[in-house]
Each structure stands twice: as structure tokens, then as C-alpha cells.
Design a protein around this motif. Structure first.
Motif, mmCIF file in Angstrom:
data_model
loop_
_atom_site.group_PDB
_atom_site.id
_atom_site.type_symbol
_atom_site.label_atom_id
_atom_site.label_comp_id
_atom_site.label_asym_id
_atom_site.label_seq_id
_atom_site.Cartn_x
_atom_site.Cartn_y
_atom_site.Cartn_z
ATOM 1 N N LEU A 51 15.039 12.532 1.704
ATOM 2 C CA LEU A 51 14.327 12.959 0.508
ATOM 3 C C LEU A 51 13.040 12.153 0.356
ATOM 4 C CD1 LEU A 51 14.572 14.862 -1.935
ATOM 5 C CD2 LEU A 51 15.682 13.009 -3.149
ATOM 6 N N TYR A 52 11.935 12.866 0.129
ATOM 7 C CA TYR A 52 10.628 12.237 -0.049
ATOM 8 C C TYR A 52 10.022 12.693 -1.363
ATOM 9 C CZ TYR A 52 10.731 10.967 4.883
ATOM 10 O OH TYR A 52 11.070 10.429 6.081
ATOM 11 N N VAL A 53 9.280 11.799 -2.011
ATOM 12 C CA VAL A 53 8.534 12.174 -3.205
ATOM 13 C C VAL A 53 7.099 12.427 -2.756
ATOM 14 C CG1 VAL A 53 8.019 9.801 -3.922
ATOM 15 C CG2 VAL A 53 8.026 11.610 -5.602
ATOM 16 N N LYS A 54 6.536 13.555 -3.210
ATOM 17 C CA LYS A 54 5.186 13.938 -2.808
ATOM 18 C C LYS A 54 4.289 14.027 -4.032
ATOM 19 C CE LYS A 54 6.710 16.360 1.241
ATOM 20 N NZ LYS A 54 6.243 17.228 2.272
ATOM 21 N N ASN A 55 3.007 13.820 -3.831
ATOM 22 C CA ASN A 55 1.971 13.899 -4.874
ATOM 23 C C ASN A 55 2.143 12.886 -5.995
ATOM 24 O OD1 ASN A 55 0.726 15.942 -3.487
ATOM 25 N ND2 ASN A 55 1.477 17.561 -4.798
ATOM 26 N N LEU A 56 2.899 11.838 -5.779
ATOM 27 C CA LEU A 56 3.002 10.756 -6.753
ATOM 28 C C LEU A 56 1.816 9.836 -6.498
ATOM 29 C CD1 LEU A 56 4.735 9.375 -8.973
ATOM 30 C CD2 LEU A 56 5.729 8.016 -7.147
ATOM 31 N N HIS A 57 0.900 9.769 -7.446
ATOM 32 C CA HIS A 57 -0.339 9.025 -7.252
ATOM 33 C C HIS A 57 -0.183 7.596 -7.758
ATOM 34 C CE1 HIS A 57 -4.498 7.723 -7.779
ATOM 35 N NE2 HIS A 57 -4.797 8.646 -6.870
ATOM 36 N N ILE A 58 -0.155 6.636 -6.827
ATOM 37 C CA ILE A 58 -0.149 5.211 -7.162
ATOM 38 C C ILE A 58 -1.527 4.695 -6.795
ATOM 39 C CG2 ILE A 58 0.874 2.955 -6.730
ATOM 40 C CD1 ILE A 58 3.471 4.370 -6.018
ATOM 41 N N SER A 59 -2.313 4.326 -7.798
ATOM 42 C CA SER A 59 -3.707 3.939 -7.586
ATOM 43 C C SER A 59 -3.839 2.705 -6.701
ATOM 44 C CB SER A 59 -4.382 3.648 -8.930
ATOM 45 O OG SER A 59 -4.414 4.810 -9.702
ATOM 46 N N ASP A 60 -5.009 2.573 -6.105
ATOM 47 C CA ASP A 60 -5.328 1.412 -5.283
ATOM 48 C C ASP A 60 -5.298 0.145 -6.119
ATOM 49 O OD1 ASP A 60 -5.597 1.566 -2.613
ATOM 50 O OD2 ASP A 60 -7.776 1.780 -2.579
ATOM 51 N N TYR A 61 -4.816 -0.940 -5.528
ATOM 52 C CA TYR A 61 -4.814 -2.230 -6.202
ATOM 53 C C TYR A 61 -6.188 -2.860 -6.003
ATOM 54 C CZ TYR A 61 -3.327 -6.900 -7.565
ATOM 55 O OH TYR A 61 -3.199 -8.111 -8.208
ATOM 56 N N ALA A 62 -6.834 -3.238 -7.091
ATOM 57 C CA ALA A 62 -8.226 -3.704 -7.043
ATOM 58 C C ALA A 62 -8.403 -4.964 -6.212
ATOM 59 C CB ALA A 62 -8.731 -3.949 -8.457
ATOM 60 N N PHE A 63 -7.403 -5.847 -6.211
ATOM 61 C CA PHE A 63 -7.546 -7.130 -5.521
ATOM 62 C C PHE A 63 -6.874 -7.144 -4.152
ATOM 63 C CE2 PHE A 63 -7.477 -7.929 -10.115
ATOM 64 C CZ PHE A 63 -8.780 -8.360 -10.261
ATOM 65 N N GLY A 64 -6.524 -5.969 -3.635
ATOM 66 C CA GLY A 64 -5.868 -5.882 -2.341
ATOM 67 C C GLY A 64 -6.834 -6.173 -1.203
ATOM 68 N N THR A 65 -6.288 -6.644 -0.096
ATOM 69 C CA THR A 65 -7.133 -6.964 1.065
ATOM 70 C C THR A 65 -6.982 -5.877 2.121
ATOM 71 O OG1 THR A 65 -5.361 -8.328 1.955
ATOM 72 C CG2 THR A 65 -7.029 -9.447 0.631
ATOM 73 N N THR A 66 -6.505 -6.213 3.273
ATOM 74 C CA THR A 66 -6.428 -5.261 4.373
ATOM 75 C C THR A 66 -5.218 -4.343 4.283
ATOM 76 O OG1 THR A 66 -5.208 -6.857 5.682
ATOM 77 C CG2 THR A 66 -7.610 -6.815 5.944
ATOM 78 N N GLN A 67 -4.243 -4.670 3.451
ATOM 79 C CA GLN A 67 -3.024 -3.865 3.381
ATOM 80 C C GLN A 67 -3.082 -2.846 2.251
ATOM 81 O OE1 GLN A 67 0.151 -6.703 3.119
ATOM 82 N NE2 GLN A 67 0.343 -6.780 5.340
ATOM 83 N N ARG A 68 -4.180 -2.140 2.136
ATOM 84 C CA ARG A 68 -4.298 -1.108 1.106
ATOM 85 C C ARG A 68 -3.468 0.107 1.492
ATOM 86 N NH1 ARG A 68 -8.822 -1.594 -2.582
ATOM 87 N NH2 ARG A 68 -9.715 -3.641 -2.217
ATOM 88 N N HIS A 69 -3.082 0.867 0.505
ATOM 89 C CA HIS A 69 -2.226 2.033 0.742
ATOM 90 C C HIS A 69 -2.966 3.317 0.387
ATOM 91 C CE1 HIS A 69 -1.686 1.116 -3.539
ATOM 92 N NE2 HIS A 69 -1.483 2.408 -3.687
ATOM 93 N N GLU A 70 -2.469 4.399 0.918
ATOM 94 C CA GLU A 70 -2.978 5.735 0.591
ATOM 95 C C GLU A 70 -2.382 6.135 -0.759
ATOM 96 O OE1 GLU A 70 -5.202 9.058 1.091
ATOM 97 O OE2 GLU A 70 -5.113 7.443 2.567
ATOM 98 N N PRO A 71 -3.193 6.478 -1.769
ATOM 99 C CA PRO A 71 -2.656 6.722 -3.119
ATOM 100 C C PRO A 71 -1.629 7.850 -3.232
ATOM 101 C CG PRO A 71 -5.018 6.415 -3.224
ATOM 102 C CD PRO A 71 -4.653 6.478 -1.767
ATOM 103 N N THR A 72 -1.771 8.937 -2.478
ATOM 104 C CA THR A 72 -0.842 10.055 -2.635
ATOM 105 C C THR A 72 0.050 10.276 -1.412
ATOM 106 O OG1 THR A 72 -2.528 11.586 -1.864
ATOM 107 C CG2 THR A 72 -2.304 11.312 -4.252
ATOM 108 N N GLN A 73 0.335 9.237 -0.669
ATOM 109 C CA GLN A 73 1.165 9.405 0.520
ATOM 110 C C GLN A 73 2.612 9.734 0.144
ATOM 111 O OE1 GLN A 73 0.979 5.711 2.579
ATOM 112 N NE2 GLN A 73 2.289 4.628 1.153
ATOM 113 N N GLU A 74 3.349 10.310 1.098
ATOM 114 C CA GLU A 74 4.767 10.586 0.887
ATOM 115 C C GLU A 74 5.509 9.261 0.854
ATOM 116 O OE1 GLU A 74 6.264 13.004 4.006
ATOM 117 O OE2 GLU A 74 5.102 14.745 3.423
ATOM 118 N N ARG A 75 6.491 9.166 -0.039
ATOM 119 C CA ARG A 75 7.294 7.954 -0.127
ATOM 120 C C ARG A 75 8.762 8.341 -0.025
ATOM 121 N NH1 ARG A 75 2.956 7.770 -3.320
ATOM 122 N NH2 ARG A 75 1.573 6.012 -3.008
#
Length: 144
Positions: A51-75
Motif C-alpha cells: 500500500l502506497y500513499v500518493k499525492n501527499l504533499h510534504i513541503s521541502d525543509y528549508a534548512f535541508g542540505t543534500t538529502q532533500r526529498h521530492e514533495p509529492t513522491q509515493e510513500r
């Protein structure tokens, strides 16, 4: 802290709810703690028995470095096999869908998501819900 999907209860009747773990990467946890989540058009879908959740938008973290994530990726959601099989059987029936209801952190500070198995409401059902909510609000007002 709890982040709720308010519009879900307006759009669906929910039969059952489940609490699932959610697989997060990088800075998603920090964004969740900051409350940067949007449930607009979020839904759950099965893919190869998982089971995957789709279109759940988790915004970018402002102070993140190289490990940024895609905001609407499948989880991926973590549930027991018995629960997954039960949900998958219900989804095959017409009209059922799985919708994320809320995201919260449990006692051990693990991110959890509550999902609900629901059937879509018709327009007249939505009107009835609004009417019932207004009557309850008026009763509370007059009781005080």
C-alpha cells in the motif's frame, strides 16, 4: 501534534480506520514536525501487494542540505499482511477508496498515518452532514 485531513470527512463515509507506519526519507520528518503537509487529492493505492500513499504533499525543509526529498513522491505504508489483504479485498468492491485522515507522532516519536476505508458521499449526503453540524452547533449555543 496532529495534522488532519478535514475535507475527507466531508467527501466520504468511513467504515473502518487503520493506523499505519509510513516510510519517510531525508528531511520529511522535520517538515512533518513543522506542519508542512497538504492532504489535497491524497489517496492510497495498492501496487504489487503493498500500500502506497500518493499525492501527499510534504513541503521541502528549508534548512535541508543534500538529502532533500521530492514533495509529492509515493510513500509506502506499513501494515500487517492480514490488514493489507482485508483492505485489498474491500477496494475491489465498487465505490470504496482508502484516504489518509491524519498524520501524528506516537509515544516513541515515530510518524504514523491514520487511513480510512471510505465510500464517496453524494451531494444530498453532504447537505445532510452540513445540516446536522449546524443543528449541533446551535444546540450547543443555546444550552450554555
Amino acid at each position: 501534534m496532529e495534522l488532519r485531513n478535514r475535507s475527507a470527512f466531508h467527501e466520504y463515509f468511513f467504515e473502518t480506520t487503520y493506523v499505519a507506519g509510513i516510510v519517510l526519507v531525508g528531511t520529511e520528518v522535520k517538515s512533518l514536525r513543522a506542519g508542512k503537509v497538504s492532504f489535497n487529492d491524497a489517496y492510497c493505492q495498492f501496487h504489487k501487494g503493498e500500500l502506497y500513499v500518493k499525492n501527499l504533499h510534504i513541503s521541502d525543509y528549508a534548512f535541508g542540505t543534500t538529502q532533500r526529498h521530492e514533495p509529492t513522491q509515493e510513500r509506502k505504508l506499513l501494515l500487517k499482511k492480514k490488514e493489507l489483504r482485508k483492505l485489498e479485498a474491500k477496494i475491489k468492491e465498487k465505490g470504496y477508496t482508502i484516504v489518509p485522515l491524519k498524520i501524528f507522532f506516537n509515544d516513541r516519536n515515530l510518524a504514523k498515518i491514520e487511513i480510512g476505508l471510505g465510500k464517496g458521499k453524494k451531494l444530498y449526503d453532504k447537505r445532510e452532514t452540513i445540516k446536522k453540524r449546524d443543528v449541533e452547533r446551535d444546540l450547543k449555543r443555546y444550552v450554555k
